[in-house]
Design an enzyme around this catalytic site. Structure first.
Site, PDB file in Angstrom:
ATOM      1  N   HIS A  48       6.511  -1.420  -7.584  1.00 56.70           N
ATOM      2  CA  HIS A  48       6.023  -0.419  -6.626  1.00 56.70           C
ATOM      3  C   HIS A  48       7.213   0.217  -5.917  1.00 56.70           C
ATOM      4  CE1 HIS A  48       1.552  -1.668  -6.103  1.00 56.70           C
ATOM      5  NE2 HIS A  48       1.992  -2.046  -7.290  1.00 56.70           N
ATOM      6  N   TYR A  73      11.154  -3.961   4.671  1.00 57.65           N
ATOM      7  CA  TYR A  73      10.085  -4.312   3.725  1.00 57.65           C
ATOM      8  C   TYR A  73      10.648  -4.774   2.386  1.00 57.65           C
ATOM      9  CZ  TYR A  73       5.440  -4.273   1.679  1.00 57.65           C
ATOM     10  OH  TYR A  73       4.273  -4.653   1.082  1.00 57.65           O
ATOM     11  N   TYR A  99      -1.538  -0.037   4.012  1.00 52.49           N
ATOM     12  CA  TYR A  99      -1.642  -0.770   5.279  1.00 52.49           C
ATOM     13  C   TYR A  99      -2.323   0.168   6.266  1.00 52.49           C
ATOM     14  CZ  TYR A  99       1.754  -4.245   3.579  1.00 52.49           C
ATOM     15  OH  TYR A  99       2.395  -5.237   2.864  1.00 52.49           O
TER      16      TYR A  99
HETATM   17  C1  PHB Z   1      -1.151  -9.703  -1.155  1.00 49.79           C
HETATM   18  O1  PHB Z   1      -1.265  -8.976  -2.146  1.00 49.79           O
HETATM   19  O2  PHB Z   1      -1.667 -10.823  -1.089  1.00 49.79           O
HETATM   20  C2  PHB Z   1      -0.403  -9.210   0.027  1.00 49.79           C
HETATM   21  C3  PHB Z   1       0.308  -8.024  -0.065  1.00 49.79           C
HETATM   22  C4  PHB Z   1       1.009  -7.558   1.056  1.00 49.79           C
HETATM   23  C5  PHB Z   1       0.996  -8.303   2.223  1.00 49.79           C
HETATM   24  C6  PHB Z   1       0.305  -9.497   2.292  1.00 49.79           C
HETATM   25  C7  PHB Z   1      -0.398  -9.966   1.181  1.00 49.79           C
HETATM   26  O3  PHB Z   1       1.663  -7.820   3.313  1.00 49.79           O
END
Ligand code: PHB
Ligand code: RFL
Length: 388
Positions: free
Chosen positions: A72, A384, A200
């Site tokens: 990604h 990130y 998000y």
């Molecule tokens: C997940 O895919 O479980 C996942 C992805 C991003 C996050 C937390 C969990 O910040």
């Protein structure tokens, strides 16, 4: 039994450490309380930083991740009915891979077994002793028999509820923690992905996250009361909540599918310092926890054991304990930055019951600031992808 390094816990930290040590000719035994089938089926993290991928590739366990993991290059922040892309690769030159933690576990277990590694599953009553001397021991029950390992070092990779951390004397150890007044409701869904990138979302009803596991399985989360029960949430109620929180002005809509797993997870930030007492060292969740919002937990476990394997290597090559002495301090510097980022992302995106109307407006303004400023977007992206 005698070995150089006794490792408690076969999560990502314990298994990878054992493999990295093996590649340097250092012998270890891994003790795990659960069965192989159980650890290979536990659904947890999904996001690997580029640095974690590099470590797994260098260790020779990255073939399936490279083939089946999804690279990604960005994430989306959704608020106020709109989605805003953070161009992770454009801003940092790095990317993330979505590859489930249990697949990492499957790959590591296979690699350990292929290399003739000693992995003891379903070990119970694990007890560590003698960490102040040069011959610490780990005793346990296995196959109905009482067993004992003598080692040079014991490494606690046994997660947050393990037996290792309490071995660091209370007078030496400092615990830093914060619990959050909410949890995440997580579901696994049979459907095609709704989005090419993770979303998000901040919404007045609470946070939501659109993630993925594979082209046919999706992982979705939404903020909930940590004391709630999955039985209170019918599939229809879950979809209604997710659609409300992910409403969008541009016609985008979340894809529904058969929900085949539901769970609720609590959220906390926790750090134990130092991560060592005598011949006992801690790595991964045994020493620190982050709320999942920053996707850092498994990545921190991987970076801890990379550092620790190098320190053990230096010890076995030249007998110097210098790198081992530096381990806790060096690991904690990175851990605190990830603690900060995970706390900050959590605060930025969740609804807090005690937030005033002013607090809510300021939260939205902070999101507007981030998506309209290259400097602030870059800071988020660097954290990130783990570009430090
Ligand atoms: C997940 O895919 O479980 C996942 C992805 C991003 C996050 C937390 C969990 O910040
Ligand atoms: P683990 O994975 O908890 O493994 C510890 C192992 O030790 C065993 N054990 C014992 N064995 C012997 N004797 C004892 N007394 C024992 N006590 C415990 C346990 O059975 C277990 O097998 O710790 P480790 O290796 O430090 O790895 C940490 C990661 O698992 C964790 O940080 C991540 O899953 C956190 N996390 C995420 N991290 C990411 O990097 N990216 C993500 O996207 C992400 N999403 C998540 C997450 C964690 C989540 N949950 C469930 C808390 C999403 C969720 C929902």
């Amino acid at each position: 039994m005698r070995t150089q390094v006794a490792i408690v816990g076969a999560g990502p930290a314990g298994l990878l450490l054992s493999h990295l040590l093996h590649l340097e000719g250092i012998e270890s035994i891994v003790l795990e309380s659960r069965s192989r089938a159980e650890i290979e089926a536990t659904i947890r993290a999904g996001v690997l930083e580029q640095g974690s991928m590099d470590i797994l590739n260098e260790a020779g366990v990255g073939a399936r991740m490279r083939k089946e993991g999804a690279l990604h290059h960005g994430i989306e922040l959704a608020f106020g009915g709109r989605r805003h892309r953070i161009d992770l690769s454009g801003l940092t030159g790095k990317a993330i891979t979505v590859y489930p933690q249990h697949e990492v576990i499957i790959d590591l277990v296979a690699a350990r077994i292929a290399a003739g590694g000693q992995l003891l599953f379903e070990a119970s009553d694990v007890a560590i002793a003698g960490i102040d001397g040069v011959r610490p021991t780990v005793s346990f029950m296995h196959d109905g028999q009482a067993r004992r390992i003598e080692a040079d070092f014991v490494i606690g990779c046994d997660g947050f509820h393990g037996v290792s951390r309490p071995m660091i004397p209370a007078g030496v150890r400092q615990d830093f923690q914060r619990t959050y007044p909410f949890g995440w409701f997580g579901i696994l869904v049979e459907s095609a992905p709704s989005s090419d990138e993770l979303i998000y979302a901040r919404h007045a009803r609470g946070f939501a996250l659109v993630s993925t596991r594979s082209p046919t399985v999706q992982r979705l989360y939404f903020q909930c009361d940590p004391r709630d029960h999955v039985d209170n949430w019918s599939d229809d109620r879950i979809w209604a909540e997710l659609h409300a929180r992910l409403e969008s002005d541009d016609g985008w809509r979340l894809k529904e599918g058969r929900i085949f797993q539901k769970n609720i997870i609590g959220m906390r930030s926790f750090v134990c310092a130092p991560m060592r007492s005598g011949r006992l060292f801690l790595a991964g969740d045994a020493a620190h926890i982050v709320p999942p919002t920053g996707a850092k937990g498994m990545n921190l476990a991987i970076s801890d054991v990379k550092l620790l394997s190098r320190a053990l290597q230096a010890y076995y090559r030249g007998g110097s304990e210098e790198a081992l002495d530096r381990y806790s301090g060096e690991a904690l510097r990175r851990i605190w930055r990830a603690e900060f980022f995970s706390w900050w992302m959590t605060r930025l995106l969740h609804t807090f019951e005690d937030a005033s109307p002013f607090d809510r407006q300021v939260q939205l303004a902070e999101l507007e600031n981030i998506v309209s400023s290259t400097a602030l977007s870059t800071a988020l992206a660097e954290n990130y992808v783990g570009a430090f």
